[in-house]
Write a protein that holds these residues in place. Structure first.
Motif, PDB file in Angstrom:
ATOM      1  N   HIS A   8       0.807  -1.146  -0.054  1.00 41.13           N
ATOM      2  CA  HIS A   8       0.031  -0.015   0.103  1.00 41.13           C
ATOM      3  C   HIS A   8       0.943   1.159   0.258  1.00 41.13           C
ATOM      4  CE1 HIS A   8      -3.789  -2.303   0.426  1.00 41.13           C
ATOM      5  NE2 HIS A   8      -3.028  -2.784   1.376  1.00 41.13           N
ATOM      6  N   VAL A   9       0.409   2.483  -0.565  1.00 42.29           N
ATOM      7  CA  VAL A   9       1.190   3.713  -0.721  1.00 42.29           C
ATOM      8  C   VAL A   9       0.367   4.776  -0.188  1.00 42.29           C
ATOM      9  CG1 VAL A   9       2.580   2.754  -2.602  1.00 42.29           C
ATOM     10  CG2 VAL A   9       0.264   3.979  -2.927  1.00 42.29           C
ATOM     11  N   LEU A  10       0.802   5.806   0.421  1.00 42.94           N
ATOM     12  CA  LEU A  10       0.486   7.041   0.678  1.00 42.94           C
ATOM     13  C   LEU A  10       0.918   8.111  -0.482  1.00 42.94           C
ATOM     14  CD1 LEU A  10       0.738   8.979   4.046  1.00 42.94           C
ATOM     15  CD2 LEU A  10       0.916  10.064   1.728  1.00 42.94           C
ATOM     16  N   THR A  11       0.042   8.486  -1.262  1.00 38.75           N
ATOM     17  CA  THR A  11       0.322   9.449  -2.386  1.00 38.75           C
ATOM     18  C   THR A  11       0.111  11.048  -1.798  1.00 38.75           C
ATOM     19  OG1 THR A  11      -0.559   7.853  -3.713  1.00 38.75           O
ATOM     20  CG2 THR A  11      -0.398  10.318  -4.683  1.00 38.75           C
ATOM     21  N   LEU A  12       1.066  11.527  -1.798  1.00 36.88           N
ATOM     22  CA  LEU A  12       1.144  13.097  -1.459  1.00 36.88           C
ATOM     23  C   LEU A  12       0.513  13.873  -2.977  1.00 36.88           C
ATOM     24  CD1 LEU A  12       4.120  13.784   0.829  1.00 36.88           C
ATOM     25  CD2 LEU A  12       1.785  13.229   1.308  1.00 36.88           C
ATOM     26  N   ARG A  13      -0.532  14.383  -2.833  1.00 39.77           N
ATOM     27  CA  ARG A  13      -1.093  15.204  -3.928  1.00 39.77           C
ATOM     28  C   ARG A  13      -0.883  16.481  -3.923  1.00 39.77           C
ATOM     29  NH1 ARG A  13      -3.741  11.655  -7.059  1.00 39.77           N
ATOM     30  NH2 ARG A  13      -4.445   9.826  -6.065  1.00 39.77           N
ATOM     31  N   SER A  14      -0.342  16.933  -5.076  1.00 38.05           N
ATOM     32  CA  SER A  14      -0.172  18.533  -5.157  1.00 38.05           C
ATOM     33  C   SER A  14       0.802  19.141  -4.034  1.00 38.05           C
ATOM     34  CB  SER A  14      -1.576  19.312  -4.931  1.00 38.05           C
ATOM     35  OG  SER A  14      -2.111  18.831  -6.097  1.00 38.05           O
ATOM     36  N   PRO A  15       1.696  18.422  -3.698  1.00 43.84           N
ATOM     37  CA  PRO A  15       2.517  19.184  -2.648  1.00 43.84           C
ATOM     38  C   PRO A  15       3.304  20.437  -3.015  1.00 43.84           C
ATOM     39  CG  PRO A  15       3.823  17.287  -3.667  1.00 43.84           C
ATOM     40  CD  PRO A  15       2.349  17.343  -4.321  1.00 43.84           C
ATOM     41  N   PRO A  16       3.035  21.494  -2.132  1.00 47.35           N
ATOM     42  CA  PRO A  16       3.652  22.658  -2.402  1.00 47.35           C
ATOM     43  C   PRO A  16       5.391  22.620  -2.804  1.00 47.35           C
ATOM     44  CG  PRO A  16       2.482  22.882  -0.543  1.00 47.35           C
ATOM     45  CD  PRO A  16       2.479  21.508  -0.591  1.00 47.35           C
ATOM     46  N   PRO A  17       5.865  23.495  -3.499  1.00 40.82           N
ATOM     47  CA  PRO A  17       7.378  23.651  -3.641  1.00 40.82           C
ATOM     48  C   PRO A  17       8.114  23.181  -2.636  1.00 40.82           C
ATOM     49  CG  PRO A  17       6.263  25.271  -5.205  1.00 40.82           C
ATOM     50  CD  PRO A  17       5.308  24.606  -4.105  1.00 40.82           C
ATOM     51  N   GLN A  18       8.085  23.904  -1.603  1.00 44.22           N
ATOM     52  CA  GLN A  18       8.765  23.622  -0.218  1.00 44.22           C
ATOM     53  C   GLN A  18       8.679  22.448   0.180  1.00 44.22           C
ATOM     54  OE1 GLN A  18       6.227  25.925  -0.680  1.00 44.22           O
ATOM     55  NE2 GLN A  18       5.027  25.913   1.303  1.00 44.22           N
ATOM     56  N   VAL A  19       7.511  21.987   0.195  1.00 44.70           N
ATOM     57  CA  VAL A  19       7.379  20.417   0.795  1.00 44.70           C
ATOM     58  C   VAL A  19       8.221  19.477  -0.209  1.00 44.70           C
ATOM     59  CG1 VAL A  19       5.879  18.525   1.339  1.00 44.70           C
ATOM     60  CG2 VAL A  19       5.422  20.891   2.040  1.00 44.70           C
ATOM     61  N   ARG A  20       7.844  19.619  -1.409  1.00 46.95           N
ATOM     62  CA  ARG A  20       8.681  18.481  -2.468  1.00 46.95           C
ATOM     63  C   ARG A  20      10.215  18.847  -2.448  1.00 46.95           C
ATOM     64  NH1 ARG A  20       7.570  15.742  -6.968  1.00 46.95           N
ATOM     65  NH2 ARG A  20       5.266  16.553  -6.862  1.00 46.95           N
ATOM     66  N   ARG A  21      10.664  20.012  -2.160  1.00 46.77           N
ATOM     67  CA  ARG A  21      12.028  20.250  -2.060  1.00 46.77           C
ATOM     68  C   ARG A  21      12.783  19.612  -0.760  1.00 46.77           C
ATOM     69  NH1 ARG A  21      16.826  21.012  -4.065  1.00 46.77           N
ATOM     70  NH2 ARG A  21      17.964  22.881  -3.141  1.00 46.77           N
ATOM     71  N   LEU A  22      11.911  19.863   0.519  1.00 45.41           N
ATOM     72  CA  LEU A  22      12.464  19.309   1.609  1.00 45.41           C
ATOM     73  C   LEU A  22      12.547  17.919   1.794  1.00 45.41           C
ATOM     74  CD1 LEU A  22      11.077  21.531   4.523  1.00 45.41           C
ATOM     75  CD2 LEU A  22      13.116  21.240   3.855  1.00 45.41           C
ATOM     76  N   LEU A  23      11.342  17.205   0.993  1.00 41.72           N
ATOM     77  CA  LEU A  23      11.528  15.657   0.784  1.00 41.72           C
ATOM     78  C   LEU A  23      12.601  15.212   0.197  1.00 41.72           C
ATOM     79  CD1 LEU A  23       7.615  15.092   0.174  1.00 41.72           C
ATOM     80  CD2 LEU A  23       9.113  13.958   2.305  1.00 41.72           C
ATOM     81  N   GLU A  24      13.148  16.055  -1.105  1.00 41.63           N
ATOM     82  CA  GLU A  24      14.090  15.710  -1.956  1.00 41.63           C
ATOM     83  C   GLU A  24      15.453  15.998  -0.921  1.00 41.63           C
ATOM     84  OE1 GLU A  24      13.473  17.921  -5.385  1.00 41.63           O
ATOM     85  OE2 GLU A  24      11.920  16.605  -6.157  1.00 41.63           O
ATOM     86  N   LEU A  25      15.626  17.015  -0.280  1.00 41.51           N
ATOM     87  CA  LEU A  25      16.997  17.203   0.229  1.00 41.51           C
ATOM     88  C   LEU A  25      17.234  16.305   1.458  1.00 41.51           C
ATOM     89  CD1 LEU A  25      16.567  21.341   1.007  1.00 41.51           C
ATOM     90  CD2 LEU A  25      18.391  19.904  -0.696  1.00 41.51           C
ATOM     91  N   THR A  26      16.007  15.743   2.010  1.00 40.10           N
ATOM     92  CA  THR A  26      16.247  14.638   3.345  1.00 40.10           C
ATOM     93  C   THR A  26      16.487  13.394   2.760  1.00 40.10           C
ATOM     94  OG1 THR A  26      13.800  14.554   3.487  1.00 40.10           O
ATOM     95  CG2 THR A  26      14.884  16.370   4.878  1.00 40.10           C
ATOM     96  N   GLY A  27      16.023  13.178   1.437  1.00 46.43           N
ATOM     97  CA  GLY A  27      16.052  11.818   0.802  1.00 46.43           C
ATOM     98  C   GLY A  27      14.669  11.053   1.038  1.00 46.43           C
ATOM     99  N   TRP A  28      14.035  11.874   1.907  1.00 43.65           N
ATOM    100  CA  TRP A  28      12.470  11.076   2.107  1.00 43.65           C
ATOM    101  C   TRP A  28      11.724  10.826   1.092  1.00 43.65           C
ATOM    102  CZ3 TRP A  28      11.354  14.466   7.197  1.00 43.65           C
ATOM    103  CH2 TRP A  28      12.110  13.798   8.236  1.00 43.65           C
ATOM    104  N   HIS A  29      11.782  11.649  -0.042  1.00 40.84           N
ATOM    105  CA  HIS A  29      10.892  11.081  -1.227  1.00 40.84           C
ATOM    106  C   HIS A  29      11.112   9.645  -1.804  1.00 40.84           C
ATOM    107  CE1 HIS A  29      14.840  12.037  -3.059  1.00 40.84           C
ATOM    108  NE2 HIS A  29      14.575  11.699  -4.152  1.00 40.84           N
ATOM    109  N   GLN A  30      12.245   8.933  -1.389  1.00 36.93           N
ATOM    110  CA  GLN A  30      12.342   7.586  -1.838  1.00 36.93           C
ATOM    111  C   GLN A  30      11.878   6.987  -0.582  1.00 36.93           C
ATOM    112  OE1 GLN A  30      16.728   7.833  -2.213  1.00 36.93           O
ATOM    113  NE2 GLN A  30      16.576   8.516  -4.078  1.00 36.93           N
ATOM    114  N   THR A  31      11.209   7.218   0.409  1.00 37.11           N
ATOM    115  CA  THR A  31      10.581   6.179   1.301  1.00 37.11           C
ATOM    116  C   THR A  31       9.790   5.194   0.763  1.00 37.11           C
ATOM    117  OG1 THR A  31      10.796   8.182   3.177  1.00 37.11           O
ATOM    118  CG2 THR A  31       9.335   6.306   3.422  1.00 37.11           C
TER     119      THR A  31
END
Length: 129
Positions: free
Chosen positions: A87-110
């Motif tokens: 199962h997955v949690l989909t983040l829909r329409s994340p603001p740019p700052q949220v997307r950027r923080l996820l990428e900087l922390t590496g959490w976007h690959q969770t």
């Protein structure tokens, strides 16, 4: 109504204005979050995410989010990582700052987390405008 006393601290009315609205999304299995996700919002966010996690895959619409601290971001990522059976949690329409923080922390690959393409995506600095 945002109000401040003479020393600049937020009054109870102003603090209440900052609390996010976390509502069930009627079109998709999931939640819609509007406002600010900060330390004060963590208990409500954690409860809402836990209630959805038992149902399988779900989405969280962040299009109305105006602020998210690292605690709010961590709660979303932790909920995704806790999902079972593919199962997955989909983040829909994340603001740019949220997307950027996820990428900087590496959490976007969770595992269990998916980012929906956003119309607010940050420009790719390697590509010409």
């Amino acid at each position: 109504m945002n109000t401040a006393d003479t020393v600049g601290a937020l009054t109870p009315d102003a603090a209440a204005d900052r609390l996010p609205r976390i509502t069930p999304n009627v079109d998709l299995a999931g939640l819609q979050i509007e406002g600010e996700l900060d330390r004060a919002a963590l208990p409500a966010l954690t409860r809402a995410l836990a209630s959805m996690a038992g149902r399988g895959s779900f989405s969280v619409d962040l299009s109305g989010l105006v602020f998210c601290d690292v605690g709010g971001l961590r709660a979303l990522v932790t909920a995704a990582a806790g999902l079972r059976c593919g199962h997955v949690l989909t983040l829909r329409s994340p603001p740019p700052q949220v997307r950027r923080l996820l990428e900087l922390t590496g959490w976007h690959q969770t595992a269990g987390l998916r980012l929906q393409a956003s119309s607010h995506a940050l420009p790719d600095p390697t590509q010409p405008p």
